[in-house]
Design an enzyme around this catalytic site. Sequence first.
Site, short mmCIF file in Angstrom:
data_model
loop_
_atom_site.label_atom_id
_atom_site.label_comp_id
_atom_site.label_asym_id
_atom_site.label_seq_id
_atom_site.Cartn_x
_atom_site.Cartn_y
_atom_site.Cartn_z
N ASP A 306 -15.68 7.38 0.89
CA ASP A 306 -14.56 6.96 1.72
C ASP A 306 -13.46 6.41 0.81
O ASP A 306 -13.67 6.17 -0.38
CB ASP A 306 -15.01 5.92 2.74
CG ASP A 306 -14.25 6.05 4.06
OD1 ASP A 306 -13.06 6.44 4.01
OD2 ASP A 306 -14.82 5.75 5.12
N TRP A 307 -12.29 6.21 1.37
CA TRP A 307 -11.08 6.00 0.57
C TRP A 307 -11.02 4.59 -0.03
O TRP A 307 -11.29 3.60 0.63
CB TRP A 307 -9.86 6.27 1.45
CG TRP A 307 -9.33 7.67 1.42
CD1 TRP A 307 -8.01 8.03 1.37
CD2 TRP A 307 -10.06 8.92 1.42
NE1 TRP A 307 -7.89 9.41 1.34
CE2 TRP A 307 -9.13 9.97 1.37
CE3 TRP A 307 -11.41 9.24 1.45
CZ2 TRP A 307 -9.49 11.33 1.35
CZ3 TRP A 307 -11.79 10.58 1.43
CH2 TRP A 307 -10.84 11.60 1.38
#
Length: 606
Positions: A306-307
């Site tokens: 995820d970012w």
Amino acid sequence: MSELRTAPEHPYQDPQLPVEQRVADLVSRLSLEDKAGLLFHTIALMVDPSTDLEVMGMPSLESMIRDRRMTHFNLVGSPGAGREFAAWTNSVQRIASRTGWGIPITFSTDPRHSFSDNPAAAMAAGPFSQWPETLGLAAIGSEELVQQFADIARKEYLAAGIRLALHPQIDLATEPRWSRIVGTFGEDADLTSRLGAAYIRGFQGDMLGADSVSTMTKHFPGGGPQKDGEDPHFPYGREQVYPGDGFAYHLRPFLAAIEAGTSQMMPYYGMPVGTEYEEVGFGFNKSVITGLLRQELGFDGIVCTDWSIVTDSSVQGELIEARAWGVEHLAPIDRLEKVLHAGADQLGGEHCTELLIELVHSGRVSEDRIDVSVARLLREKLTLGLFDDPYVDEDQAEIVIGNEEFRSAGRVAQRASVTVLKNAVPTDASNATRPILPLASGLRVYAEGVAATAVATRGEVAANPEEADVAIIRLQAPFEPRTGGVAPYFRAGSLEFTEHDVSRLRELAERIPVIVDVYLDRPALLAPVAELAAALIVDYGASDDAVLDVLFGAAAPEGRLPFDIPRSQEAVAAQRPDVPFDTADPLFRFGDGLDLPSAPDGEGGS
């Protein structure tokens, strides 16, 4: 759309050769800098590629391609309608074609086909066809419809040059306060497994190929059981807890996704607490990525974090600390090393290629380890046909994206997803024998939260309740506004309606019958609304016209609740966040929903 292409100069450019031979040839030619660029997948604003993005703590898109050799970008925004969208992606592919070995760009996107507008999770439909949120697809419950939606979205993405969907989101909504529920298929693992697999088949087909859009299924191993319902985008929501020993339940949809052939997987930010797994964020978690996902479940596709879990980022000039839960004490380069040793192939939301190069030069990470991920990433690009023709037909994009056939299908789904929870016989009407819904056309309608122009096509718009036969009120499910960074975009916290909202409904209900529609992006506490409303419906992303078509009998609602509706905030706090259907004495249950009777002769909507 094929632009002028020369004969293959190297084996990796030859479409007649097997993919594995092409992969091996290109990997052997790449420098460490080329390889490093492949392992990063970050945001690209759809503006001029040369635009300096330092206000966001990022270089320009063009410099990330040319200087950092990056070739995976998550698109944010839209440059316009279909033709403009395609022209933009083509222009960026031309930059890539003139850089290094000409590795084409993989453009990705968060969901773009519904009503949400959260730059950290989803975007409004814009030029694309508009459908109910994923919850609405779950309310309809049809695998065929989900696959139809995914196939239409695939066609629109292909026309735009988007080749990777950062979805489906197959987390289970077992904690009703969690802000990401709107993107899920609800609370039930069986329903989510069936619909999630259909979603993947619609985007990818039976096998990944040149007509596919790859899916990055999220958030492994299930992001629903959040402590106190908070989200791990934020430090106060970093813990995932399993007091009901429900870890395996949340894993079930991911088993179905792997069987359906999902090409990629995204671990969530959260860190498991009190389990057999290491208490660090899933993106850093070797026991989860390598041990569980790779070895136990046999997944050999791409794993992208995820970012922004390694370095700090910026949103509108505000510093956002990296979501490095459990490893906050580590320096960014040490976090990156832990991600790579955990078994992830890509870093989402990052562009720190220099740190990876330093890890290899220092001997802390071997180039052979990097080559494993590089090969996976190149294999997908080749399988999708990007090396053979990365460009799209701009004329065709204008025809395909948001065409009337696709928009019509979306409108049909919006109507079908509407869920009727109450439909009472009016108590103030003499000799009333039938429920209030469907409404007769031509009534005088007082409306709040509904466009007067939409009401005017079905009845007479009343300026105030005293002049009306009925009131139609559209409400947003309640939430607690948060501040800082991306927090305002996440509808979190209490599920209770404010006293102001309840008092307003009570005031109206004392005058005329009130029909209430609630946009249900979480399981709101509907008890006071249900008590006051003559009819209560919920939607999961639907236009005014779609809702009014149901209310006036022009369309039949098919929706059934995709989760339980708790009776009180106390019941919410008492339920275990990892256990489905654990709320005591729910007001409405999973699967609840009423059909409407036919409109009497001479009545009904337009």
